[in-house]
Design a protein around this motif. Structure first.
Motif, PDB file in Angstrom:
ATOM      1  N   ALA A  18       0.819  -1.224   0.000  1.00 52.01           N
ATOM      2  CA  ALA A  18       0.000   0.000   0.000  1.00 52.01           C
ATOM      3  C   ALA A  18       0.853   1.274   0.000  1.00 52.01           C
ATOM      4  O   ALA A  18       0.489   2.262  -0.626  1.00 52.01           O
ATOM      5  N   VAL A  19       2.011   1.235   0.648  1.00 50.18           N
ATOM      6  CA  VAL A  19       2.810   2.477   0.716  1.00 50.18           C
ATOM      7  C   VAL A  19       3.606   2.755  -0.562  1.00 50.18           C
ATOM      8  O   VAL A  19       4.117   3.853  -0.735  1.00 50.18           O
ATOM      9  N   VAL A  20       3.727   1.764  -1.436  1.00 45.71           N
ATOM     10  CA  VAL A  20       4.516   2.007  -2.656  1.00 45.71           C
ATOM     11  C   VAL A  20       3.664   1.933  -3.924  1.00 45.71           C
ATOM     12  O   VAL A  20       4.181   1.962  -5.029  1.00 45.71           O
ATOM     13  N   ARG A  21       2.345   1.844  -3.755  1.00 46.89           N
ATOM     14  CA  ARG A  21       1.517   1.629  -4.944  1.00 46.89           C
ATOM     15  C   ARG A  21       1.237   2.920  -5.708  1.00 46.89           C
ATOM     16  O   ARG A  21       1.041   2.890  -6.927  1.00 46.89           O
ATOM     17  N   ARG A  22       1.205   4.059  -5.030  1.00 46.53           N
ATOM     18  CA  ARG A  22       0.835   5.289  -5.725  1.00 46.53           C
ATOM     19  C   ARG A  22       1.791   5.631  -6.878  1.00 46.53           C
ATOM     20  O   ARG A  22       1.328   6.000  -7.969  1.00 46.53           O
ATOM     21  N   PRO A  23       3.105   5.520  -6.690  1.00 47.60           N
ATOM     22  CA  PRO A  23       3.977   5.767  -7.848  1.00 47.60           C
ATOM     23  C   PRO A  23       3.646   4.867  -9.042  1.00 47.60           C
ATOM     24  O   PRO A  23       3.695   5.318 -10.189  1.00 47.60           O
ATOM     25  N   ALA A  24       3.266   3.624  -8.761  1.00 46.07           N
ATOM     26  CA  ALA A  24       2.899   2.721  -9.860  1.00 46.07           C
ATOM     27  C   ALA A  24       1.636   3.212 -10.544  1.00 46.07           C
ATOM     28  O   ALA A  24       1.522   3.182 -11.773  1.00 46.07           O
ATOM     29  N   GLU A  25       0.701   3.702  -9.743  1.00 46.52           N
ATOM     30  CA  GLU A  25      -0.552   4.206 -10.326  1.00 46.52           C
ATOM     31  C   GLU A  25      -0.288   5.448 -11.178  1.00 46.52           C
ATOM     32  O   GLU A  25      -0.863   5.605 -12.257  1.00 46.52           O
ATOM     33  N   ALA A  26       0.619   6.295 -10.675  1.00 46.69           N
ATOM     34  CA  ALA A  26       0.951   7.504 -11.437  1.00 46.69           C
ATOM     35  C   ALA A  26       1.668   7.142 -12.733  1.00 46.69           C
ATOM     36  O   ALA A  26       1.449   7.753 -13.778  1.00 46.69           O
ATOM     37  N   LEU A  27       2.516   6.122 -12.649  1.00 43.43           N
ATOM     38  CA  LEU A  27       3.226   5.671 -13.856  1.00 43.43           C
ATOM     39  C   LEU A  27       2.230   5.112 -14.863  1.00 43.43           C
ATOM     40  O   LEU A  27       2.279   5.414 -16.058  1.00 43.43           O
ATOM     41  N   ALA A  28       1.293   4.292 -14.368  1.00 47.91           N
ATOM     42  CA  ALA A  28       0.291   3.702 -15.252  1.00 47.91           C
ATOM     43  C   ALA A  28      -0.608   4.764 -15.856  1.00 47.91           C
ATOM     44  O   ALA A  28      -1.060   4.628 -16.994  1.00 47.91           O
ATOM     45  N   ALA A  29      -0.851   5.849 -15.093  1.00 49.09           N
ATOM     46  CA  ALA A  29      -1.766   6.887 -15.569  1.00 49.09           C
ATOM     47  C   ALA A  29      -1.304   7.498 -16.893  1.00 49.09           C
ATOM     48  O   ALA A  29      -2.100   8.060 -17.640  1.00 49.09           O
ATOM     49  N   ARG A  69      -7.663   7.077 -10.487  1.00 47.36           N
ATOM     50  CA  ARG A  69      -8.731   7.907  -9.900  1.00 47.36           C
ATOM     51  C   ARG A  69      -9.263   7.296  -8.613  1.00 47.36           C
ATOM     52  O   ARG A  69      -9.490   8.010  -7.636  1.00 47.36           O
ATOM     53  N   GLY A  70      -9.498   5.973  -8.659  1.00 47.48           N
ATOM     54  CA  GLY A  70     -10.039   5.300  -7.484  1.00 47.48           C
ATOM     55  C   GLY A  70      -9.123   5.481  -6.298  1.00 47.48           C
ATOM     56  O   GLY A  70      -9.551   5.830  -5.192  1.00 47.48           O
ATOM     57  N   SER A  71      -7.839   5.298  -6.548  1.00 44.85           N
ATOM     58  CA  SER A  71      -6.885   5.386  -5.464  1.00 44.85           C
ATOM     59  C   SER A  71      -6.776   6.816  -4.930  1.00 44.85           C
ATOM     60  O   SER A  71      -6.754   7.034  -3.720  1.00 44.85           O
ATOM     61  N   VAL A  72      -6.746   7.777  -5.830  1.00 46.60           N
ATOM     62  CA  VAL A  72      -6.638   9.176  -5.397  1.00 46.60           C
ATOM     63  C   VAL A  72      -7.891   9.603  -4.634  1.00 46.60           C
ATOM     64  O   VAL A  72      -7.811  10.334  -3.642  1.00 46.60           O
ATOM     65  N   ALA A  73      -9.046   9.091  -5.065  1.00 49.32           N
ATOM     66  CA  ALA A  73     -10.292   9.439  -4.388  1.00 49.32           C
ATOM     67  C   ALA A  73     -10.251   9.001  -2.929  1.00 49.32           C
ATOM     68  O   ALA A  73     -10.871   9.626  -2.065  1.00 49.32           O
ATOM     69  N   GLN A  74      -9.502   7.951  -2.641  1.00 48.86           N
ATOM     70  CA  GLN A  74      -9.419   7.476  -1.263  1.00 48.86           C
ATOM     71  C   GLN A  74      -8.755   8.496  -0.338  1.00 48.86           C
ATOM     72  O   GLN A  74      -9.012   8.499   0.866  1.00 48.86           O
ATOM     73  N   ASP A  75      -7.899   9.349  -0.901  1.00 49.11           N
ATOM     74  CA  ASP A  75      -7.182  10.322  -0.062  1.00 49.11           C
ATOM     75  C   ASP A  75      -8.140  11.228   0.694  1.00 49.11           C
ATOM     76  O   ASP A  75      -7.833  11.692   1.786  1.00 49.11           O
ATOM     77  N   THR A  76      -9.307  11.507   0.077  1.00 45.33           N
ATOM     78  CA  THR A  76     -10.231  12.437   0.729  1.00 45.33           C
ATOM     79  C   THR A  76     -11.521  11.754   1.171  1.00 45.33           C
ATOM     80  O   THR A  76     -12.409  12.409   1.682  1.00 45.33           O
ATOM     81  N   ALA A  77     -11.618  10.443   0.942  1.00 36.57           N
ATOM     82  CA  ALA A  77     -12.888   9.766   1.237  1.00 36.57           C
ATOM     83  C   ALA A  77     -12.961   9.321   2.690  1.00 36.57           C
ATOM     84  O   ALA A  77     -11.949   9.263   3.385  1.00 36.57           O
ATOM     85  N   SER A  78     -14.172   8.994   3.110  1.00 39.49           N
ATOM     86  CA  SER A  78     -14.378   8.475   4.468  1.00 39.49           C
ATOM     87  C   SER A  78     -13.877   7.036   4.520  1.00 39.49           C
ATOM     88  O   SER A  78     -13.772   6.387   3.479  1.00 39.49           O
ATOM     89  N   PRO A  79     -13.566   6.526   5.712  1.00 39.28           N
ATOM     90  CA  PRO A  79     -13.049   5.158   5.814  1.00 39.28           C
ATOM     91  C   PRO A  79     -13.968   4.129   5.155  1.00 39.28           C
ATOM     92  O   PRO A  79     -13.487   3.213   4.489  1.00 39.28           O
ATOM     93  N   GLU A  80     -15.282   4.293   5.327  1.00 37.16           N
ATOM     94  CA  GLU A  80     -16.204   3.314   4.726  1.00 37.16           C
ATOM     95  C   GLU A  80     -16.109   3.375   3.212  1.00 37.16           C
ATOM     96  O   GLU A  80     -16.122   2.354   2.527  1.00 37.16           O
ATOM     97  N   GLU A  81     -16.022   4.632   2.718  1.00 35.08           N
ATOM     98  CA  GLU A  81     -15.930   4.814   1.275  1.00 35.08           C
ATOM     99  C   GLU A  81     -14.625   4.193   0.748  1.00 35.08           C
ATOM    100  O   GLU A  81     -14.598   3.570  -0.309  1.00 35.08           O
ATOM    101  N   CYS A  82     -13.541   4.346   1.504  1.00 30.47           N
ATOM    102  CA  CYS A  82     -12.247   3.769   1.092  1.00 30.47           C
ATOM    103  C   CYS A  82     -12.351   2.259   0.959  1.00 30.47           C
ATOM    104  O   CYS A  82     -11.820   1.671   0.020  1.00 30.47           O
TER     105      CYS A  82
END
Lengths: 474, 442
Positions: free
Chosen positions: B84-95, B179-192
């Protein structure tokens, strides 16, 4: 107040269903138990019981009868010659090699579960690894039987090995058949060592609990003086990790080498570059199907439903789905590239498979291996015991036919139409194949009865009670 | 929950890349523009060769973004906790897959140009010979006969329709996961929790789409460069190569972010070691397994229709490249990356990543640049053929190769860093973040 009651009160609930998926919460892998001792009891009582369940005796009697049939067929073969099988020119390999590849394939799940899933930190493997490894070893024994009795002059079977000799006769080192000898025997040795090393602490548990003199002696002998000291455990864990790392390449290498038996040739339908990973995926596919086939009755019969839970079966069914899709991918690539190659013989080989004299076998193969496993996309199917049991049998049938299709259809219709032929199995073929299942059954049933079927020590390590950092409910 | 997890402050704004990444992004863009300009200026004299060089670098950059997508798909599908702590760079690369189709447009341009000028000068057939069966039939009727049989698949219209499908599939998957992953940054825990569950389901279908599209893209863009040659393994080979490139680049980005101090609070040696294991297992060993199997079976079968592809890669300078791959892509990194401390020490791991990226680039060069000589069938022995082509140069040192690499990598890097400069570089609200924070190797 016993510790079990304290635990139950503190946790406030007892898990009974662990198939739910809530991200962030890991499913409980051991149900209805809160003490390590409960696990010990549940597993050891099988080996300690005076009598096995009735079904065990029935299954053992049937298996023994099948082994007798196998023995008879093998003796008949030795005294008469391989002509008692339906082999002919051009179909010089048929049931024998199909059975060999089938059983080697079955033998793949064990080491995948014990080694690769260990490296991937899949904790659920602990529920199933012990008997999956046992299954591997017995399956490899069944596999080794077939090339062994196929050699014709069985009294010279040791020529399979490069043994220095006065006549300076050596096996053909450039032949993948010889690589097979090395690959399969290495695999067998390493799997057996891995299985045994993993079992030592559990054998010691059985030794310590044994009441009878014979049991004490036998379990004592094989537990090699294990006393469970800190130093023992420390070394044990290092050894286990190293063995897992060393066994991992073997999971890939064995079936890759088996695929080379076919793929290094120039025969259309055999010579194709995707064979190694395709065979490995197929082997894991059939191996997991066999684990499900065995786990479903075993957990029922021996009361292991809390250790081999629905979650474990659900996970295995997912692996069956994944590997089934990989096999489907390989089938499609073969077909597409056969067309794309523009090579006459390639195109013919695949059209012939699908629509030629063995169309029925091809149909069984595709429907059992690619179509029906798609049901596992649905969680209701993955968690339904009757459905997964039937589907796992279907996969085993499909994978047997896959090997049959590859071997027989390519040999029967090769380049020259004048040399085409076909294959009809004789009763000896069929009885030998059936008998091998008996051999497997006898070994497996004996294992279930007398050895710890579930990895006691390992499963305790994944219980929440074993985690010093676990969340303490308020 | 471990003590490390309890202490960590997981506010998304703490992990935003910020101005430093935005500045890097602008610098990378500037470098890219200059490098591409220079490349065009230097390479344009030989447009057909330049087009192939461009294709090679395009496929390289594409494979990196695909590797990023593959990482996201696998991690979500397997409900991985450690990553989980290293996935965002992969998502940004894939984007980057959302816009990478733009880099494919030059081929559409070449196609249209060729059609408008009736095959004189640059045309699609300058890169993919099957695009002009008529001229192929003039100098190699036998081969043209084979290719004609597969023109139902290898024809220019279907080729571009397929390309559009690949880009739509990749772009949509990358968008959903980023998008899904970035949306989690501001979402509620249930939404995450709901988002992760949804992404996990999407990944199941996504991995199948990914497998099929990358396979056929490899067939279309690489394998069909030698249209008579075929290998059922080819799609898997390219798939393995995306692991090499993608995983190495993800690790490199994670290391750089750690160097800048952006994710240092959460990414530990444990995560680095696991990233290193991924490179070792999939980028080095799995790749070698596939490459060896493909080579060995063709070598052993020794059928001319298959061996020509490897013959072209073992004469002259190409032999050196092939041997370099054997050592540089497998033997040396195998020995290097197998040690535990190598994967845990930032410097050595970074060296390993850069090394693997370099050899992944050489691998793509080796796949795409060689051309099977048309007269390969007319030599009686291999030695005659080898001596006739003994001075074939691989031309790997051609500066245009590196300018194009710099240019396209610059675009990729710029876009990736721009994304990371405004978003948290850690999926802080991933439901499995605590598991990732407290993760330890055994």
């Amino acid at each position: 107040m016993s510790s079990s009651q304290i635990d139950v009160r503190n946790r406030g609930f007892i898990d009974t269903d662990n198939t739910g998926d809530t991200p962030g919460r890991r499913a409980t892998l051991v149900l209805n138990m809160h003490r390590f001792h409960d696990v010990t009891q549940q597993v050891c009582r099988i080996a300690e019981a005076k009598r096995a369940p009735v079904a065990w005796y029935v299954a053992f009697a049937i298996s023994l009868a099948m082994v007798s049939m196998l023995g008879f067929c093998v003796l008949y073969l030795f005294f008469t010659g391989v002509g008692v099988w339906g082999l002919n020119n051009p179909v010089m390999w048929a049931f024998d090699i199909t059975n060999f590849v089938f059983w080697v394939g079955i033998g793949h799940a064990g080491t995948l579960i014990s080694a690769i899933l260990f490296l991937f930190r899949q904790k659920w493997r602990t529920g199933i690894n012990r008997f999956a490894e046992a299954m591997t070893i017995f399956a490899v024994i069944c596999a080794g039987l077939f090339p062994g009795i196929h050699v014709g002059r069985v009294w010279l079977v040791y020529w399979l090995f490069p043994i220095p000799n006065q006549m300076e006769l050596w096996p053909q080192f450039r032949s993948p058949l010889l690589w097979d000898v090395f690959a399969v025997s290495t695999y067998f040795t390493v799997s057996a060592v891995f299985w045994y090393v993993g079992m030592i602490p559990d054998l010691a548990t059985l030794r310590d609990r044994a009441k009878g003199r014979i049991q004490q002696m036998a379990y004592g002998l094989f537990s090699l003086g294990w006393r469970g000291s800190m130093r023992h455990w420390h070394r044990y864990e290092v050894a286990y990790l190293l063995l897992a790392a060393l066994a991992t390449p073997l999971v890939l290498s064995v079936h890759s080498v088996v695929s080379f038996d076919f793929a290094v040739s120039q025969l259309p339908g055999w010579h194709t570059t995707i064979f190694p990973p395709y065979f490995v995926a197929g082997a894991i596919f059939s191996g997991f199907a066999m684990v499900v086939t065995l786990a479903v009755p075993a957990r029922e019969l021996f009361g292991l439903k809390d250790l081999i839970t629905l979650r474990h079966l659900d996970n295995m069914n997912k692996i069956i789905l994944v590997t089934g899709c990989m096999v489907g991918y390989a089938y499609s690539m073969e077909f597409f590239i056969a067309w794309y190659s523009g090579a006459l013989y390639e195109k013919f080989a695949f059209m012939n498979r699908a629509f030629g004299q063995y169309w029925w076998a091809y149909l069984i193969m595709v429907s059992c291996n690619v179509i029906t496993p798609q049901l596992f996309w649905f969680k209701r199917m993955r968690t339904s015991i009757p459905i997964m049991f039937v589907l796992s049998l279907v996969v085993n049938i499909g994978m047997w036919f896959e090997r049959y299709v590859i071997i027989v259809s390519s040999l029967a219709n090769d380049f020259l139409p004048t040399s085409w032929g076909g294959f009809i199995p004789t009763w000896v073929d069929i009885c030998t194949m059936t008998g091998a299942f008996g051999l497997f059954g006898v070994c497996f049933l004996l294992f279930c009865r007398y050895l710890p079927m579930v990895a006691l020590a390992e499963i305790k390590a994944i219980m929440p009670e074993a985690d010093p950092h676990r969340e303490h409910p308020q | 929950m471990s003590h490390a997890a309890e202490k960590t402050d997981l506010t998304p704004s703490r992990f935003v890349g910020g101005e430093i990444l935005a500045r890097y992004s602008r610098m990378a863009l500037a470098v890219a523009v200059v490098a591409l300009g220079l490349a065009v200026w230097l390479g344009w004299k030989d447009p057909a060769y330049f087009a192939r060089q461009y294709l090679m670098n395009f496929v390289f950059v594409l494979s990196l973004a695909l590797g990023g997508l593959l990482f996201c798909l696998i991690q979500q599908l397997t409900r991985s906790g450690w990553s989980a702590v290293v996935r965002r760079p992969a998502e940004a690369l894939a984007a980057n897959l959302q816009w990478i189709w733009i880099l494919f447009l030059p081929f559409v341009g070449i196609w249209l140009w060729g059609r408008a000028h009736d095959g004189h000068g640059l045309s699609l057939a300058s890169i993919w010979p099957w695009a002009d069966l008529a001229s192929m039939g003039e100098h190699d009727p036998a081969e043209a006969h084979i290719i004609a049989a597969k023109s139902g698949y290898l024809n220019d219209r279907f080729f571009f329709i397929r390309a559009a499908i690949y880009f739509i599939v990749w772009g949509s998957l990358a968008r959903v996961f980023f998008r899904g992953s970035v949306a989690q940054d501001t979402a509620s825990p249930e939404e995450c929790v709901r988002i992760t569950a949804r992404l996990s389901r999407t990944a199941a279908a996504g991995i199948i789409l990914f497998g099929l599209t990358t396979t056929f893209a490899a067939f279309d863009w690489i394998m069909s460069l030698s249209p008579a040659w075929f290998s059922t393994m080819f799609g898997v080979y390219f798939f393995a190569a995306t692991c090499t490139g993608g995983y190495s680049l993800i690790t490199l980005i994670v290391l750089k972010l750690r160097h800048l101090g952006i994710n240092r609070a959460v990414v530990s040696e444990e995560h680095l070691q696991d990233l290193g294991k991924m490179i070792f297992a999939f980028g080095v060993v799995f790749w070698a397994y596939i490459a060896f199997s493909q080579y060995m079976l063709i070598w052993y079968g020794n059928i001319p229709e298959e061996t020509t592809w490897f013959l072209a890669r073992q004469v002259g300078g190409w032999g050196t490249v092939s041997i370099a791959l054997l050592f540089g892509h497998f033997i040396i990194p195998f020995v290097f990356l197998i040690s535990r401390w190598i994967k845990r020490w930032t410097f050595t791991l970074a060296v390993g990543c850069v090394w693997m990226l370099a050899f992944h680039w050489i691998d793509m060069y080796w796949l795409i640049m060689p051309v099977i000589p048309a007269d390969v069938g007319s030599y009686a022995t291999y030695n005659e053929f080898a001596s006739a082509y003994a001075d074939t140069a691989s031309r790997i040192g051609n500066p245009v190769n590196f300018l194009l690499l710099l240019g396209l990598m610059g675009l990729l890097a710029s876009s990736t860093m721009r994304r990371l400069s405004t978003k948290s570089v850690v999926c802080v609200h991933d439901p499995r973040i605590n598991e990732s924070l407290s993760f330890q190797n055994i």
